[in-house]
Scaffold this motif. Structure first.
Motif, short mmCIF file in Angstrom:
data_model
loop_
_atom_site.label_atom_id
_atom_site.label_comp_id
_atom_site.label_asym_id
_atom_site.label_seq_id
_atom_site.Cartn_x
_atom_site.Cartn_y
_atom_site.Cartn_z
N ARG A 78 26.37 -46.39 40.44
CA ARG A 78 27.42 -45.36 40.41
C ARG A 78 28.70 -45.99 40.93
N LYS A 79 29.81 -45.70 40.24
CA LYS A 79 31.11 -46.15 40.73
C LYS A 79 31.45 -45.38 42.00
N ARG A 80 32.07 -46.03 42.94
CA ARG A 80 32.40 -45.40 44.22
C ARG A 80 33.45 -44.31 44.08
N LEU A 81 34.50 -44.57 43.34
CA LEU A 81 35.60 -43.63 43.23
C LEU A 81 35.55 -42.90 41.89
N SER A 82 34.96 -41.74 41.89
CA SER A 82 34.94 -40.91 40.69
C SER A 82 35.04 -39.45 41.13
N LEU A 83 36.17 -38.85 40.84
CA LEU A 83 36.44 -37.52 41.36
C LEU A 83 35.96 -36.40 40.45
N LEU A 84 36.32 -36.44 39.18
CA LEU A 84 36.06 -35.31 38.30
C LEU A 84 34.80 -35.44 37.47
N ARG A 85 34.45 -36.64 37.09
CA ARG A 85 33.30 -36.84 36.22
C ARG A 85 32.36 -37.85 36.86
N ASN A 86 31.17 -37.94 36.32
CA ASN A 86 30.25 -38.98 36.77
C ASN A 86 30.66 -40.29 36.11
N HIS A 87 30.75 -41.34 36.90
CA HIS A 87 31.08 -42.67 36.38
C HIS A 87 30.04 -43.66 36.90
N TYR A 88 29.53 -44.46 36.01
CA TYR A 88 28.59 -45.51 36.37
C TYR A 88 29.08 -46.81 35.77
N ARG A 89 28.73 -47.91 36.41
CA ARG A 89 29.09 -49.24 35.93
C ARG A 89 27.80 -49.99 35.66
N VAL A 90 27.72 -50.58 34.48
CA VAL A 90 26.58 -51.40 34.10
C VAL A 90 27.08 -52.83 34.06
N THR A 91 26.51 -53.68 34.91
CA THR A 91 26.92 -55.07 34.96
C THR A 91 25.81 -55.93 34.36
N LEU A 92 26.12 -56.57 33.24
CA LEU A 92 25.15 -57.46 32.60
C LEU A 92 25.16 -58.80 33.34
N VAL A 93 24.08 -59.57 33.20
CA VAL A 93 23.97 -60.83 33.93
C VAL A 93 25.06 -61.82 33.55
#
Length: 161
Positions: A78-93
């Motif tokens: 989950r991204k740390r700073l997300s106020l209005l919506r859900n935000h996630y970050r997917v980091t590939l290798v």
């Protein structure tokens, strides 16, 4: 290509087929029971494991890993700073990052790479209860990875709720 996913597949120990838009079996979700952490395998119709989803142990923030051939492929956080919506970050290798944003618990969100839509997840198209569609927009996209990303962010959002 659209894939139909039922929400009930998230019970560990349960197996479930994900179908393509023509109603054919596309992927089998195999929930592994009796494990110390949540583990799901996404298999092709022949039974070959395409990706494995695991809850990450000892992470400071909630995270899940996606593995292919017993090697890490991506980490979902989950991204740390997300106020209005859900935000996630997917980091590939390889360092590539995918952004996931929208109303995760409502099953209305998108997966993007550098502003380009890769997949759209929605219940809007369907009348079947507890079912949502993963619409893989790009022909050359890794459908198994995008379905795995959708499953991971939904599991994480439900745990946070």
């Amino acid at each position: 290509m659209k894939y139909l996913v039922r929400d009930k597949i998230f019970a560990i120990g349960d197996d479930y087929w994900i179908e393509d838009e023509d109603g054919r079996h596309a992927f089998l979700v195999d929930g592994k029971a009796l494990r110390l952490r949540d583990t799901l395998e996404l298999k092709d119709p022949g039974g070959r494991v395409l990706v494995t989803l695991r809850e990450k142990f000892f992470a400071l923030r909630d995270a899940m890993t996606i593995e292919r051939d017993d090697r890490p492929l991506a980490t979902v956080r989950r991204k740390r700073l997300s106020l209005l919506r859900n935000h996630y970050r997917v980091t590939l290798v390889d360092g590539t990052e995918l952004d996931v944003s929208g109303r995760i618990l409502d099953r209305e969100f998108a997966v993007e790479y550098d502003g380009e839509l890769l997949a759209h997840i929605s219940r809007r198209w369907l009348r079947v209860r507890d079912t949502y569609a993963v619409d893989v927009v790009r022909e050359d996209a890794d459908a198994a990875l995008l379905i795995a990303v959708a499953v991971c962010v939904i599991r994480m959002a439900e745990r946070e709720d």
